[in-house]
Structure formats: structure tokens, C-alpha cells
Design an enzyme around this catalytic site. Structure first.
Site, PDB file in Angstrom:
ATOM      1  N   HIS A  46      -3.234  -5.174  -0.139  1.00  0.00           N
ATOM      2  CA  HIS A  46      -2.845  -5.590   1.033  1.00  0.00           C
ATOM      3  C   HIS A  46      -3.100  -7.539   1.228  1.00  0.00           C
ATOM      4  O   HIS A  46      -3.984  -8.073   1.353  1.00  0.00           O
ATOM      5  CB  HIS A  46      -3.857  -5.288   2.376  1.00  0.00           C
ATOM      6  N   GLU A 103      -1.785  -9.639   2.833  1.00  0.00           N
ATOM      7  CA  GLU A 103      -1.666 -10.287   4.136  1.00  0.00           C
ATOM      8  C   GLU A 103      -2.954 -10.645   4.708  1.00  0.00           C
ATOM      9  O   GLU A 103      -3.110 -11.484   5.365  1.00  0.00           O
ATOM     10  CB  GLU A 103      -1.093  -9.316   5.130  1.00  0.00           C
ATOM     11  N   CYS A 150       0.843  -1.218  -0.096  1.00  0.00           N
ATOM     12  CA  CYS A 150       0.054   0.042  -0.002  1.00  0.00           C
ATOM     13  C   CYS A 150       0.783   1.236   0.063  1.00  0.00           C
ATOM     14  O   CYS A 150       1.411   1.623  -1.029  1.00  0.00           O
ATOM     15  CB  CYS A 150      -0.992   0.018   1.094  1.00  0.00           C
TER      16      CYS A 150
END
Length: 616
Positions: free
Chosen positions: A546, A548, A419
Site C-alpha cells: 500500500h 498510499e 493489494c
């Protein structure tokens, strides 16, 4: 469960907490879900947060940990991330209930005249709204299969007795009586049928001066719970060691809970052991008994979880990753990042060591004001095998992140920017390679003459809640012969979750690419840059999304796997496993005219940290 062809009755497991906050209710609720799933049941989850915010989107990570983003763009509590990771499910924004959402829904109904002139009150209108919300959301499939789940695990945030959670405890007390009651059919065919099970997580402290486990705090907590109309079926007691038998008997006597339904959640090397810990104490038998599912569910199969937990404990060879961010004082601010790093490192048989580097500490200003902090931060950065620059908002620490990206680029250290971290990499490249010394994001310098990153047009600069580019979006690979495409398995596109307002300036892309930067992933319009790489670097990748948030135990995120592999010298063999067939390694033409817990003792989760004992 569905005898006679009737409509299946939802079963509910409520997890509450007592004595103190931070006992690990979220991890406990997740582990209960894993245990029930291992028994062959389908499980969904709901998290209740009693704060007045509509969602977690505008809350500082220092206040409440990270903001977790769902596929549908919901900005929710980090515990929903635990649920998704443990249960491998996809939740919706409505799976996170807040006081703000409930009151907003009730006030909207009142404004529409739905209450027909009645005086709108906490009881029954707010409490009814809470119960209706729970029943509605519990029926939403979250595991990719048709039809509702078998069991809904509900976690009530905060501590029993908190003023702000009173409407929820009253609603859940009514709910337990209403849904727990049996129908005539069930009474006839399933004696003692139950649809509601309450698990109370409490603390049994050990006073160092005396050295004995004290049960009085839990006794008082259960007394308060019962006074609110909720009766626990199971006590889950947090303690450093297993409960002594005399303490268990005392709790059973004073809390009116069978001794066999009192389990200990003692410290374990990593939280992946928790489902097995619950199983070994027959927690599944107590839960299934309360829900009258003993004849339906099988014995839990936790072979994969047990193997993963034991493997994590045995890892010896370290891989050091420096996280350069602005919220490094609270590891929960980057919880999903830490989990994604852990998933990747365990899959590559490495022991993850996280070095927290406050971004502002490596800036030149700190060298003057606090030289010791400056030296310590740079020592950590220079000792790392890989560098991760995460997302964030605001300009504090931005110049430090740019310095970290420059260090990784110039010294050929594996780098992953997420990001804002991707935007930082682009800004640094523009300054160092293109010579645009004033290159910046308009977020930090609205008057910059070289705007590498600009405000996205459909957002709002004044209303921050829910105005960002949020949720799952598709990224199309422009080049197949690149590290990111190979790591994702040579697919033409990937779906990942976003949370940002600013984008790489499309007007500068050609100039940046001519200088050697490669934007290997774009959105369907070709105007939004999603993935950037430096082809002549061992591993230098930035992602606007993102990754994750979709990493799972046993299924690590591709870009995190690449970072860990590069950091420990295994990237070439990993990429070779995803080798592209001949003839595919070329530019892909996709567009025409621009369209197309804190739970375990330190070290927790197998993550070792330099941050004064703060663990992941």
C-alpha cells in the site's frame, strides 16, 4: 526547557470534542502539531479511541473509515494517518490507545497477580493504566531524531459525555492535575510553568431561520467538560464563518476562557490552510503560553504550507481518476488513497477530480437488475484519464474490478492496482491472455483449477485480528529498466507497508511472464510478488503493498505520481528525470538459490468528486 541539565519535562496538548462528532478533531490536532513544529518544537501524537476493539483491524471501513497501517504493522485509526502526513513522522501501534488495549493490559496484570489480591476497579487501576500508557508512549521518538519530543498532542476520540469515554476523561482529569503541577525547581525558575494545555473543539451552529451564530451548544459542552474535571485553556469553534465578536465575548464569559483564546475554525478551500488559520488567530501564542514555552519557541514559519495551500486553490486543469471499489459510499474508506492522489496531482499542477465507480455496478448482473446504474458506472469509467483499483476483502464487486482492469488494459488507459487490485490485474491477465477462464483467487473460489492468487502460509484463516502480512516489508527490483524502478529513483529496493493474506501464486509466475506480464518487484525470498507491470502498456502497474500510507504533502508516492503523470501525458518527461545510467538496464540478480476531513467545505482538499457531494 531543560535548564540545569535536568530531565526534560514532556508538555501535553489535549484535544477534545463537544456537541457532535465529525467536527474535524483529527485535522485540528494535526494542524496544531504542524504549528508547534513550525515554532521549532519536536512533536509526537497519540489518538485515544474509546471503542472496545483492540485495534481497528477487524472493523469495516463503513464503520470507522479506512484502517491505517503503520511501519510496525499496527492497524490503527485513520487519524494517525493525518498525524503522519501533516507532521511527516512515523508512529507506532502504541500511539493508538483503545479501551480494548487498556482493559486487556489490566486484565493480563490481574491474571499474573500483579495487583496482589486487590479488587481491580476502573478507578484507580484503569485510569492509572491510561496515564502510564500516555507517559510511556509520549517518550518514544517518532521523527527520526534521538530522544523524546518536546510536545505530545493527544486527541480524545468521540464526544465529551459519551459513556464509553468516561474512564479516559477521568484519567485525563487526573493526568492534567498531576503533570500540570510544577516541580520546586520549575517554580523557582519558571514562574507559572505549565505542562498541560486543553483545546476543546466545539460547534457554533448558524440556524438558517434566524441567521445568527448560537453559542449555547458550546456553553453546555464546556460545562460538561468542567464537570468531568477538565478545564479548557482554548476553545476552537467550528462554524461556517468567523465568530462574531459578541459571540466570542459571550463564550468567554460563560466558559471562563479568555476571548483571545477563542479561535474560529471556519470553512476553508482545503485543509492545508488550517495551520495558517490557527497562526493568524495567534493560537500558537495561547498554546505556548499555557505550556510556558513562549521563551523557547520561535515565531512559526509556515511558508511551505501556505504556498502549497494557495497553489492547490489555483489549480485549473483537471485530471480524472476513476476509483473502482466496494466502499465508494464513504470516501473516508479510501482516505489515504485520496490523499496520495492529491499529493501527486498537486505536484504535477493538476486539479484532481475523483469519479467513484461502485465495482458491482459495472458487472453484467447489474446490467439486468439496474441498467441505469450500469450505464452511469460505465460512463464514469470510460470518461476517466486513469483507473485505480484499491484493496479490499470479500468477493463483492470482484468481477467488476476485473472488468475495470480489462478495460484499462485493452484501451491502454493508465491503471494502478493496489493489494487486491494487483491480484485482480493478474487474474484478468490469466483469463484474457492465457485463456484460463476459471482463473481466480482461492479467497473467492477455493476450488478453482487455476489459482492465480493463493493464501499466504503464515496467516490464519480463523483468527483475523493481526494475522495478516502487516507493516513495512522490503521489495527488491528484478528489472531496473521498468517504470516502477525509475519512479522510485532507480533504487535497488524500497520499503513499503503491507496488509494482506493472499499472494500471487509463485507456481504461475513463469507462465504469466512468458505471456508478457513482468513481475518487476519481489520480496527477499523471490517467492512473493510485490510489483507487476505490463511493459508494452503506457502505465499498467500493480503493487501488493500500500504505497498510499507513506505519501506526504510535497513528497508524493512514486506509483501515484506515475499514475497521475500518465493520466495527463507527462509520464515520459517524469521518467526521463529518472533515467538509468548506461549498463544498468538489465535483469538484476538479487537471489542465490532463492534466498536474499471532512473538515473543509466541499470541495475539500482540492479533490472534486462526482459522489453526490461526498468529499475527500
Amino acid at each position: 526547557m531543560n535548564k540545569g541539565g535536568g530531565m526534560k519535562k514532556m508538555k501535553y496538548v489535549l484535544v477534545t470534542g463537544g456537541v457532535v462528532s465529525g467536527l474535524g478533531k483529527g485535522v485540528t490536532a494535526s494542524s496544531i502539531g504542524v504549528l508547534l513544529k513550525a515554532c521549532g518544537l519536536r512533536v509526537t501524537s497519540i489518538k485515544i479511541d474509546p471503542y472496545l476493539n483492540t485495534d481497528a483491524g477487524t472493523m469495516s471501513p463503513f464503520e470507522h473509515g479506512e484502517v491505517y497501517v503503520l511501519d510496525d504493522g499496527g492497524e490503527v485509526d485513520l487519524d494517525l494517518g493525518n498525524y503522519e502526513r501533516f507532521l511527516d513522522i512515523k508512529l507506532t501501534r502504541d500511539n493508538n490507545i483503545t479501551t480494548g488495549k487498556i482493559y486487556q493490559a489490566v486484565i493480563d496484570k490481574e491474571r499474573r497477580g500483579d495487583y496482589l489480591g486487590k479488587t481491580v476497579q476502573v478507578v484507580p487501576h484503569i485510569t492509572d493504566a491510561i496515564q502510564e500508557w500516555i507517559e510511556r508512549v509520549a517518550m518514544i521518538p517518532v521523527d527520526g531524531q534521538p530522544g523524546p519530543a518536546d510536545v505530545c498532542v493527544i486527541e480524545l476520540g468521540g464526544t465529551i459525555g459519551d459513556i464509553e469515554s468516561m474512564p479516559f476523561t477521568e484519567a485525563l482529569g487526573q493526568f492534567s492535575y498531576r503533570v500540570g503541577k510544577t516541580t520546586t525547581y520549575e517554580t523557582l525558575h519558571d514562574a507559572a510553568a505549565g505542562n498541560f494545555c486543553l483545546i476543546h473543539v466545539s460547534l457554533v451552529p448558524v440556524l438558517s431561520a434566524v441567521g445568527e451564530q448560537k453559542s449555547k451548544p458550546t456553553q453546555h459542552s464546556v460545562r460538561g467538560l468542567r464537570s468531568l474535571g477538565l478545564t479548557p485553556n482554548i476553545l476552537a469553534c467550528r462554524s461556517t464563518l468567523a465568530l462574531e465578536e459578541n459571540v466570542k465575548q459571550k463564550l468567554s464569559q460563560f466558559c471562563h476562557v479568555p476571548a483571545e483564546n477563542i479561535i474560529t475554525l471556519y470553512d476553508v478551500p482545503n485543509i492545508w490552510h488550517l495551520p495558517s488559520l490557527l497562526r493568524d488567530q495567534k493560537a500558537h501564542g495561547a498554546i505556548l503560553g499555557a505550556l510556558n514555552l513562549l521563551g523557547v519557541a520561535r515565531e512559526p514559519n509556515l511558508k511551505e504550507w501556505t504556498s502549497r495551500a494557495e497553489s492547490c486553490d489555483m489549480l485549473l486543469e483537471p485530471v480524472r481518476i476513476a476509483i473502482v471499489g466496494k466502499y465508494t459510499g464513504l470516501s473516508d474508506s479510501y482516505l489515504s488513497l485520496l490523499k496520495a492522489l492529491l499529493h501527486a496531482s498537486v505536484s504535477l499542477r493538476k486539479k484532481l477530480v475523483v469519479d467513484w465507480v461502485p465495482a458491482s455496478d459495472i458487472e453484467d448482473e447489474t446490467a439486468k437488475e439496474n441498467p441505469e446504474a450500469y450505464k452511469a458506472a460505465w460512463k464514469l469509467l470510460q470518461g476517466a484519464d486513469g483507473v485505480l483499483v484499491p484493496g479490499g476483502f470479500g468477493d463483492r464487486g470482484v468481477e467488476g474490478k476485473i472488468l475495470a482492469a480489462k478495460y484499462a488494459r485493452e484501451n491502454r488507459i493508465p491503471f494502478l492496482g493496489i493489494c487486491l487490485g494487483m491480484q485482480i490485474a493478474v487474474i484478468e491477465f490469466a483469463r484474457s491472455i492465457l485463456g484460463l477462464q476459471d482463473a481466480n483467487s482461492t479467497e473467492f473460489d477455493p476450488d478453482t483449477k487455476s489459482p492465480c492468487v493463493i493464501f499466504m502460509p503464515e496467516g490464519s484463516k480463523t483468527h483475523f485480528g493481526g494475522t495478516m502480512r502487516l507493516g513495512s516489508r522490503r521489495t527488491y527490483f528484478q528489472v531496473m529498466d521498468c517504470k516502477s524502478a525509475k519512479l522510485y529513483g532507480n533504487r535497488g529496493f524500497v520499503d513499503e507497508r503491507h496488509r494482506h493474506r493472499y499472494e500471487v501464486n509463485p507456481d504461475m509466475v513463469s507462465t504469466l511472464e512468458d505471456a508478457g506480464l513482468s513481475f518487476t518487484g519481489k520480496d527477499e525470498t523471490g517467492q512473493r510478488m510485490e510489483i507487476v507491470e505490463l511493459p508494452n502498456h503506457p502505465y499498467y502497474i500493480g503493487a501488493q503493498f500500500h504505497p498510499e500510507f507513506k505519501s506526504r504533502p510535497g513528497k508524493p508516492s512514486a506509483l501515484f505520481l506515475g499514475l497521475i503523470a500518465a493520466a495527463c501525458g507527462q509520464l515520459d518527461s517524469l521518467l526521463h528525470a529518472h533515467k538509468i545510467p548506461n549498463g544498468m538496464a538489465k535483469k538484476v540478480s538479487l537471489y542465490q538459490n532463492g534466498n536474499a476531513t471532512k473538515f473543509a467545505k466541499i470541495p475539500a482538499d482540492g479533490i472534486y468528486s462526482n459522489c453526490n457531494g461526498v468529499h475527500a
